[in-house]
Each structure stands twice: as structure tokens, then as C-alpha cells.
Design a protein around this motif. Structure first.
Motif, PDB file in Angstrom:
ATOM      1  N   SER A  77     151.760  25.088  63.632  1.00 37.28           N
ATOM      2  CA  SER A  77     152.975  25.204  62.829  1.00 37.28           C
ATOM      3  C   SER A  77     152.875  26.455  61.973  1.00 37.28           C
ATOM      4  O   SER A  77     151.777  26.967  61.746  1.00 37.28           O
ATOM      5  N   VAL A  78     154.024  26.894  61.493  1.00 37.52           N
ATOM      6  CA  VAL A  78     154.036  28.052  60.599  1.00 37.52           C
ATOM      7  C   VAL A  78     153.084  27.778  59.429  1.00 37.52           C
ATOM      8  O   VAL A  78     153.070  26.672  58.883  1.00 37.52           O
ATOM      9  N   ASP A  79     152.286  28.766  59.088  1.00 40.03           N
ATOM     10  CA  ASP A  79     151.392  28.698  57.929  1.00 40.03           C
ATOM     11  C   ASP A  79     150.114  27.896  58.122  1.00 40.03           C
ATOM     12  O   ASP A  79     149.357  27.718  57.182  1.00 40.03           O
ATOM     13  N   ASP A  80     149.879  27.406  59.328  1.00 40.52           N
ATOM     14  CA  ASP A  80     148.602  26.730  59.558  1.00 40.52           C
ATOM     15  C   ASP A  80     147.464  27.747  59.614  1.00 40.52           C
ATOM     16  O   ASP A  80     146.294  27.391  59.504  1.00 40.52           O
TER      17      ASP A  80
ATOM     18  N   LYS B 253     147.497  30.543  62.098  1.00 39.71           N
ATOM     19  CA  LYS B 253     147.288  31.012  63.470  1.00 39.71           C
ATOM     20  C   LYS B 253     147.046  32.514  63.534  1.00 39.71           C
ATOM     21  O   LYS B 253     146.089  32.968  64.157  1.00 39.71           O
TER      22      LYS B 253
ATOM     23  N   THR C 147     146.042  34.459  61.239  1.00 42.01           N
ATOM     24  CA  THR C 147     144.775  34.764  60.583  1.00 42.01           C
ATOM     25  C   THR C 147     143.603  34.468  61.513  1.00 42.01           C
ATOM     26  O   THR C 147     142.667  35.245  61.631  1.00 42.01           O
TER      27      THR C 147
ATOM     28  N   ASP D 183     138.050  25.234  53.778  1.00 47.69           N
ATOM     29  CA  ASP D 183     137.688  25.628  52.401  1.00 47.69           C
ATOM     30  C   ASP D 183     138.579  24.927  51.370  1.00 47.69           C
ATOM     31  O   ASP D 183     138.155  24.638  50.261  1.00 47.69           O
ATOM     32  N   LEU D 184     139.803  24.608  51.777  1.00 46.70           N
ATOM     33  CA  LEU D 184     140.729  23.988  50.825  1.00 46.70           C
ATOM     34  C   LEU D 184     140.523  22.476  50.690  1.00 46.70           C
ATOM     35  O   LEU D 184     141.153  21.831  49.857  1.00 46.70           O
TER      36      LEU D 184
HETATM   37  N1  GDP Z   1     142.363  29.104  52.150  1.00 45.38           N
HETATM   38  C1  GDP Z   1     142.656  29.441  53.388  1.00 45.38           C
HETATM   39  N2  GDP Z   1     143.825  30.017  53.665  1.00 45.38           N
HETATM   40  C2  GDP Z   1     144.102  30.354  54.925  1.00 45.38           C
HETATM   41  C3  GDP Z   1     143.183  30.119  55.988  1.00 45.38           C
HETATM   42  N3  GDP Z   1     143.742  30.574  57.136  1.00 45.38           N
HETATM   43  C4  GDP Z   1     144.951  31.063  56.805  1.00 45.38           C
HETATM   44  N4  GDP Z   1     145.175  30.935  55.475  1.00 45.38           N
HETATM   45  C5  GDP Z   1     146.374  31.341  54.743  1.00 45.38           C
HETATM   46  O1  GDP Z   1     147.465  30.563  55.175  1.00 45.38           O
HETATM   47  C6  GDP Z   1     148.662  31.338  55.177  1.00 45.38           C
HETATM   48  C7  GDP Z   1     149.302  31.348  56.551  1.00 45.38           C
HETATM   49  O2  GDP Z   1     148.467  32.035  57.465  1.00 45.38           O
HETATM   50  P1  GDP Z   1     149.033  32.780  58.766  1.00 45.38           P
HETATM   51  O3  GDP Z   1     147.862  33.216  59.542  1.00 45.38           O
HETATM   52  O4  GDP Z   1     150.029  33.795  58.388  1.00 45.38           O
HETATM   53  O5  GDP Z   1     149.741  31.533  59.450  1.00 45.38           O
HETATM   54  P2  GDP Z   1     150.632  31.396  60.757  1.00 45.38           P
HETATM   55  O6  GDP Z   1     152.021  31.258  60.266  1.00 45.38           O
HETATM   56  O7  GDP Z   1     150.142  30.130  61.387  1.00 45.38           O
HETATM   57  O8  GDP Z   1     150.390  32.600  61.612  1.00 45.38           O
HETATM   58  C8  GDP Z   1     148.263  32.711  54.714  1.00 45.38           C
HETATM   59  O9  GDP Z   1     148.522  32.815  53.353  1.00 45.38           O
HETATM   60  C9  GDP Z   1     146.782  32.757  54.991  1.00 45.38           C
HETATM   61  O10 GDP Z   1     146.110  33.660  54.166  1.00 45.38           O
HETATM   62  C10 GDP Z   1     141.915  29.506  55.658  1.00 45.38           C
HETATM   63  O11 GDP Z   1     141.055  29.265  56.502  1.00 45.38           O
HETATM   64  N5  GDP Z   1     141.723  29.182  54.343  1.00 45.38           N
END
Ligand code: GDP
Lengths: 490, 301
Positions: free
Chosen positions: A31-34, A36, A38, A166-167
Motif C-alpha cells: 500500500s502507499v507509504d508502506d 516500497k 524505500t 524500527d517503529l
Molecule cells: N521508520 C521507518 N520509516 C520508513 C521505513 N521505510 C519507509 N519509511 C518511510 O515511510 C514513508 C513511505 O515510504 P515510501 O518508500 O515512499 O513508500 P511507498 O509509498 O510504499 O513507496 C517515507 O516517509 C519513508 O521514509 C522504515 O523501515 N522505517
């Protein structure tokens, strides 16, 4: 100390291999913000032969991830301008990286429900899928839906990456609970080699190295697991299948059937059968430029020369005589509706199989998968992103297999006859000859009718026969559009 | 007994499959031949796909009149030796207007001397499909490109009209006025292209190999002077340097790299350990973020 100097730079790469040991196609969904983007960025950063200018771009950006001291690895995964502005990934993006031994292809697909079709088409190319979840939220409805889509398009190997450990204070308890939910999904869909891995994409924990934060986790880290999985086509399975793509000619002596072996293998001297005509011949020669082969197996693109001309053309499927495909006029299938225009029972559709294109007489949608409950809901229509169970009756017989046994000859597209668009993609559950199309109300178009009429100007050359087939299809489609059930008997 | 496939074997088989799918479904395909390393691999794969027949389509080269002389010589030799049909097309009207890569902005030059003539040639000959050597790893917006990339009438690329591609089923049924660009090398990387050239023993334009060439440094880039059409600025004096190219195009727009890799083995070794991506040497791509995507919407290849 800047954020970046805290990151381990990969050691000087060893002499890179000329040829890598196969390709693994990896779908990432979440999902968005999981996290991916990163996670993918982190994999590229830690494990791959990323170029310096790409590393520089990331360093220069100065952006850090979610308030941490780490750079924003998701920037390595940039997309279309429109998408960047909206901050979401809409389309599938393809990325490539090599480790010392293997090529990885990352197929990055969007996770949101309104992009189910994108995920399904991305997943159809994958050997393995990484499903991402946020450790704080665990397996959600969305995750179940992703699992269902993977199951439909035939992805059997699945990894659950439990991100942002980590969270949750690197909590083993949290992880085990999520892992248990994942087991349930695994059982339900029969995934193989399924594994859950606790990771932190931002910190790189259990991505390309073990994490010192989670000593309780003794399984492989993500990349370690990926390197162990078998690459595509390394173990040819099933009986021989060869969908003919193109007929090659060279002078009077050579008539070669060009195609890619879609299952099993074939040797010079083997007897092969064209299921549609029932005719057989022996393989005289397996030709490729440079040298002839003794045998060819799943995944190889070759040209077969037969000892007798059994008059097959594009659309035919050669097989071993013992286990032939079904020459079907009716199939039961699961499909994903891909196009914005919904299913219209009056519209003209074509069934595109491995290399054949045949008119469809009727499509009967039976049920739709409820993405909330994963239960089948009776339905008659289908529109974009719907996953449907359907019965499809064909205007003429087509050689196919059940997808579960032979994916290469068991997958199909539904093509809109007018616009040409691929409106649905699907897999064959079962195929039968006979059925609904034989009803008394069906109008039969025979070869004679066409030869006397709209195909009067055509002779017997390869090109003319192709044109004959094309006009037959078009005639059938026009009649269909007028509400007449048609069957081609050519 | 079962031969394990290397990643190059897999990529080769996939490209051959794509060539055959396109040739079987489109009425009149053409291969866009730009003479560089990607075109060299593309042409080789086309020959493999239809062996022992010759590829059932001609080659098309859009000649801006600013290609390196070595490129044109290589093009003519290749076509002659392999007995292929070549169509060369230049935008005459652009030439007459004096559009050139020195006095005009890269975006204007590219549009008039590359994009427009490509559309002209495709329309004039009625080609409904054009094979190109683009790779998804080249640039951000290419990462989402399809293998069969559909163009609306007027050759416009509309991301929303692109068809989903599933499994290896390539649907080539065209809508009214549609044409298609076909990319058999979609899943190749720059490194694969060189590995494959070495493996198959293919000839490439000598400019890819290091040699002593007359160069100047401008805006931090090394330019090789292919003729005397580029006026030198005060303080610029040509210097002979050992250089080679990672990518080839119009010579005033293509930067060389200092290198001593003078044969295929050393070029492959250099590419495999390269620390920067090849687009660095292609000046038109540095305009701005999203430049390629905009060019594509306007009909650039
Ligand atoms: N604390 C923490 N934050 C993370 C981790 N992985 C991603 N994030 C944060 O979660 C948010 C969404 O990440 P993003 O990769 O853009 O998500 P996507 O929408 O699934 O592509 C960003 O603010 C990242 O910095 C993690 O392992 N730990």
C-alpha cells in the motif's frame, strides 16, 4: 557526521561476471507509504552496481527519510513527472540490478485498489513477489487482495516483508503475530517457499545484511533469500508445447516453424502433433542462426523443420503426441478486467492465446471476486479492476491448456475487435470442445460460404490464407455485434 | 543434460520472440537503425529471429547530416555486407532552413532534424510498426515503457492509451490510425549490450574504441571534432587525446570519455566497472528533469 557517511558503501566490486546465472523477476507490491520505494532504493543502494552519478544525485538531494538520519532512498526510484507530482506510483516501472551471480528485474507495481489491473499485469511477469506491510498495521485487507491477485496470475513464490520494524521497537512478538496471519494466506493460496522477513527499509535491516537489532530472527535476510530462489525456466516442466509464431522460408527446401518452446523440451527425431488438425510429423532439424541444436527446451526461441509438411501456420500449437492441448470451443476462466470501458455483451471481442487470435461468440460473466471478503459474488457485468469468473465460447476451436499445468498455453487476453485494446487478461481453468456454441440458434459460417463470397478474390498463397482467416474473423464479429451467435467452421 | 541459461540467453530468446510477434502481426514494419551499439545488437537479433530468411523489413536511418563520418561508413558497409534494404531520410526543409545543433537549442534541433523526419518517413512509407533499440534502464520515464508502445494518429505517445502487457502475450491489433513502436531490447542494460557484442563477436563503429582524436573541452565535456563546422571559441585549441564514446549521436552533441580501451575486451571491462551511466554523455538529455518524457509525448522516439 552527515547522514550519508553513516551508510556502508559497498566494497569495490569484484570483477563483474560476463554472463549471469539467469534472471529473477521480482514483483514488489504494497500500500502507499508502506515503504516500497524505500525498500527498492535500499536494495539498489546496498546490493547493486549503482552508478556514481545516481549515488551523487541522491546525496545532493539532501533529503532524508521520514525524519530519520538516513537519506531518502525512494528518490532512486523516480517515475513519470505526473506521478511524482501526485506522489504515487501509478504504472508499472521496471528496474534492473545485478549481484555477482544474478540479474534481478524489479517490477514495481502500485498497490491501491484502483490499480488492481496494473498490479495484475505486473505480477504476470514475476517469478516471485515481495508483499510489503507496515509492522504497525500488519496484514490488511489490501494484503489479502494482493495475495489473491498473485494467485490468479500464477505467482507461487511470495515473501512478506514486514517493514518499519524500527517503529515497533524491533518487537519479535509483533512480527510473529503478523507472520501467523501470513501463514493463513499462504495456506489459502498454496504459495510455495513462502517466508516472512522482518525488515527496516530505511536502515537496511535484513535487506542486504542481517540486522543487529533483531538477533531473534535467524532466517535469511531478503537478498539472501532472493539469491537462493530458482531463476525462470531453469527446470523445464510438463509436456512439450510449441505455439507457432511465424512460418520461415528459404528457397524451396526450407519451411521452418518459428516459435518459443513454452513447456517441456523437444529433440531432433521426436514426433510432434498439431492438435487442431491431428496431424503429426517428426522434427528434422532445430535451426538457429550459427548452429543447429540437438534439442530445445522451455524458453528457447528456435525454428523447427519437420520431415513432412503438415501445413501448420501461426496459431497452431505443436505438442508431444501423448499429451496434447485441448482443442476448445468453450473455456472456463478467471480474468482481470483491464480497460476503462466495461464489458459489453454486444461488443466484438477476440481471444488472444499464445499465438492465436480467434473470435469470441459469447462471454458470460458468472461472478466477481469481492475484494473485501475474497468471496465470489454473482454478477453479470465486469468493469475496470474487477476480477471475474467467466465462461467464454469461441467462434472456432483454439488449442489451449489449463493454466495451472501449462501457463504458456493457458493464459489469454481478450481484445476489443474495434479498438484493438487488451480489455482483459485471464487464465484458463478448464477447456472443453462443444458446449454453448452448438445450440440450434448458432449460425455456422463455412469455408464454402466465404470462398464464394467475401473471399472470392483470394487464392491459396500463405498471404491469401492469412487474409481469408482475417476476413472470417471479421465477418463473425460483425454478426456477433448484430446479436447473432456465430460459429466458424473452416 | 539441461543446459542452464545465462541471462544473455534469456534476453536473446525474449528479443527474438518479440521480433517474431511483431513481424507476424503488423502489416509493414521497419527497423529504426541508428548505427550505434544498440542498433547493432537489434539488427543481429532481427537476423537471428528470421534465420535462414532475411529479416522481412527494411532499415530506416534518420540522417541529420551531423552524424560522425565513421558512423555513415559503418552503416553503408553493414547494409552492403548483409544484403539489407536501407532507407535514408533527412528533413530537407529543416536543412534548407539551416537548423543545426550548434546555433539552435537541442530541443529545437532534435524536433526538426530527428522527430519530424521520423514521422515524415513513417507516414510516407506507411509503416505501421517501427522497431527501436530503446531500453528501460536508459532513463526514468523509459522505465515504464511497454514492449509494444502505441502511438495515436500524429505519432503521439499518450501514457493513458498504453495497453497493459501480460505474460508474453503481445497484442498487435491496431486501432484506426494507430502505429506502434516495438522495443525488443526493453529489458537489456547497457552492460548487457556490450557483453552480447563481445559474446557474439559483432562489429561496431570504431568510435566506441579508444584512439587518438582531435578534441576540445567545452562546458566540462570532451568533444571530438569530426569536421570544421563547429566554430571554436576564444581560447579553445584542438588537442589530441585518447578518447572513445559510450553513446553515439550527432557529433557536436555527443561527449567522448577519456579512455584507453581500444578493443572489445577492454571496452567490456570498462563498461562493467563504469561508475557513471551512459546518458551522461548525451547532452540533449540534461535539459531538465522530465525532458525525455516531454519529448516522447511530442513524438520523439
Ligand atoms: N521508520 C521507518 N520509516 C520508513 C521505513 N521505510 C519507509 N519509511 C518511510 O515511510 C514513508 C513511505 O515510504 P515510501 O518508500 O515512499 O513508500 P511507498 O509509498 O510504499 O513507496 C517515507 O516517509 C519513508 O521514509 C522504515 O523501515 N522505517
Amino acid at each position: 557526521m552527515t547522514a550519508l557517511s553513516a551508510i556502508r558503501q559497498p566494497q569495490a566490486a569484484p570483477e563483474p561476471a560476463q554472463e549471469l546465472n539467469g534472471i529473477l523477476h521480482l514483483l514488489t507490491c504494497g500500500s502507499v507509504d508502506d515503504g516500497k520505494s524505500t525498500l527498492i532504493g535500499r536494495l539498489l543502494w546496498d546490493a547493486s552496481d549503482l552508478y556514481d552519478d545516481q549515488r551523487e544525485t541522491l546525496k545532493k538531494s539532501g533529503r532524508t527519510a521520514g525524519g530519520s538520519a538516513h537519506p531518502d532512498f525512494s528518490l532512486l526510484v523516480d517515475g513519470l513527472v505526473a506521478e511524482r507530482e501526485q506522489g504515487i506510483t501509478i504504472d508499472i516501472a521496471w528496474r534492473y540490478f545485478d549481484t555477482d551471480t544474478r540479474r534481478f528485474v524489479i517490477i514495481d507495481s502500485p498497490g491501491h485498489e484502483q490499480y488492481t489491473r496494473n498490479m495484475a499485469s505486473g505480477a504476470s511477469h514475476a517469478d516471485v513477489a515481495i508483499m510489503l506491510v507496515d509492522a504497525r498495521h500488519g496484514v490488511k485487507r489490501q494484503t489479502r487482495r494482493h495475495a489473491a491477485i498473485l494467485d490468479i496470475v500464477g505467482v507461487k513464490r511470495v515473501i512478506l516483508a514486514v517493514n518499519k520494524m524500527d517503529l515497533v521497537g524491533w518487537s519479535q512478538e509483533k512480527f510473529r503475530a503478523i507472520e501467523a496471519d501470513f501463514r493463513e494466506l499462504t495456506l489459502r493460496f498454496g504459495f510455495r517457499d513462502a517466508i516472512a522477513i522482518p525488515v527496516s527499509a530505511v536502515g537496511g535491516d535484513n535487506v542486504a545484511r542481517h540486522s543487529e537489532h533483531m538477533p531473534w530472527y535467524t532466517g535469511p535476510y531478503l537478498l539472501e533469500h532472493l539469491e537462493r530462489l530458482p531463476a525462470r525456466d531453469t527446470a523445464p516442466a510438463g509436456p512439450f508445447r510449441f505455439p507457432v509464431q511465424f512460418v520461415l522460408r528459404d528457397g524451396l527446401d526450407f519451411r521452418g516453424l518459428a516459435g518459443t518452446v513454452s513447456a517441456g523440451r523437444v529433440c531432433v527425431g521426436d514426433r510432434v502433433t498439431d492438435a487442431s488438425s491431428g496431424k503429426s510429423a517428426h522434427v528434422l532439424r532445430i535451426a538457429t542462426m550459427g548452429r543447429d541444436l540437438e534439442f530445445a527446451q522451455q524458453g528457447q526461441a528456435v525454428a523447427l523443420q519437420l520431415d513432412t509438411d503438415i501445413d501448420v501456420a501461426r496459431g497452431a500449437v505443436l505438442s508431444c503426441p501423448q499429451t496434447q492441448p485441448t482443442v476448445a470451443t468453450h473455456i472456463e476462466a478467471r480474468l482481470v478486467w483491464l480497460w476503462e470501458t466495461p464489458f459489453d455483451p454486444r461488443a466484438g471481442y477476440l481471444l488472444r492465446t499464445a499465438t492465436d487470435l480467434a473470435p469470441i461468440s459469447s462471454i458470460k460473466i458468472k461472478s466477481l471476486l469481492d475484494l473485501e471478503t475474497l468471496a465470489a459474488q454473482p454478477a453479470e457485468g465486469a468493469s475496470v479492476n474487477d476480477i471475474a469468473l467467466a465462461g467464454i465460447t469461441l467462434g472456432r476451436p483454439v488449442a489451449v491448456d489449463a493454466f495451472a499445468a501449462l501457463p504458456g498455453t493457458g493464459a489469454f487476453l481478450i481484445v476489443d475487435a474495434t479498438t484493438g485494446a487488451s480489455v482483459a487478461g485471464g487464465v484458463i481453468l478448464s477447456a472443453a470442445n462443444g458446449g454453448a456454441a452448438d445450440a440450434a440458434s448458432t449460425f455456422r459460417i463455412t469455408r464454402e460460404m466465404l470462398a464464394k463470397g467475401i473471399c472470392r478474390d483470394l487464392g491459396s498463397s500463405e498471404q491469401d490464407r492469412h487474409e481469408f482467416q482475417r476476413r472470417a474473423n471479421e465477418a463473425a464479429l460483425l454478426l456477433r455485434a448484430a446479436g447473432v451467435d456465430v460459429k466458424l467452421e473452416l | 543434460m539441461t543446459a542452464p541459461f545465462s541471462h544473455l540467453d534469456v534476453l536473446e530468446a525474449e528479443a527474438i520472440h518479440i521480433f517474431r510477434e511483431a513481424a507476424a502481426q503488423f502489416r509493414k514494419p521497419v527497423l529504426l537503425y541508428s548505427i550505434g551499439k544498440d542498433s547493432t545488437v537489434l539488427l543481429h537479433l532481427a537476423r537471428k529471429a528470421f534465420f535462414p530468411q532475411r529479416p522481412p523489413f527494411p532499415l530506416l536511418h534518420i540522417d541529420t547530416t551531423w552524424k560522425f563520418k565513421d558512423m555513415i561508413a559503418f552503416r553503408d558497409k553493414t547494409v552492403r555486407e548483409l544484403g539489407l534494404d536501407l532507407i535514408v531520410h533527412t528533413n530537407r526543409e529543416g536543412l534548407e532552413r539551416g537548423i543545426n545543433p550548434i546555433d539552435y537549442a537541442p530541443s529545437v534541433y532534435t524536433d526538426v532534424m530527428k522527430t519530424q523526419p521520423l514521422k515524415q518517413a513513417l507516414d510516407q512509407h506507411g509503416f505501421d510498426a517501427a522497431f527501436g533499440g530503446a531500453r528501460r534502464d536508459e532513463e526514468g520515464s523509459r522505465a515504464k515503457e511497454r514492449v509494444f508502445s502505441f502511438r495515436s494518429p500524429g505519432h503521439r505517445w499518450d501514457p493513458r492509451r498504453q495497453r497493459p502487457e501480460m505474460w508474453n502475450l503481445l497484442n498487435g491489433r491496431l486501432g484506426v490510425g494507430e502505429t506502434v513502436r516495438v522495443f525488443p531490447l526493453s529489458n537489456w542494460t547497457e552492460r548487457d549490450v556490450w557483453r552480447y557484442i563481445a559474446r557474439e563477436g559483432l562489429d561496431v563503429v570504431p568510435l566506441y574504441f579508444a584512439a587518438r582524436r582531435p578534441t576540445i573541452t567545452r562546458n566540462g565535456q570532451l568533444l571530438v571534432l569530426d569536421d570544421d563546422r563547429l566554430p571554436l571559441q576564444p581560447g579553445e585549441t584542438p588537442q589530441t587525446r585518447m578518447v572513445r564514446f559510450r553513446t553515439l549521436g550527432c557529433w557536436p552533441l555527443t561527449a567522448a570519455v577519456a579512455s584507453s580501451a581500444s578493443d572489445i575486451e577492454s571496452v567490456v571491462a570498462e563498461t562493467l566497472s563504469a561508475r557513471t551511466s551512459e546518458r551522461q554523455g548525451r547532452l540533449i538529455d540534461h535539459d531538465q528533469t522530465g525532458a525525455m518524457e516531454r519529448k516522447k509525448q511530442e513524438g520523439y522516439f
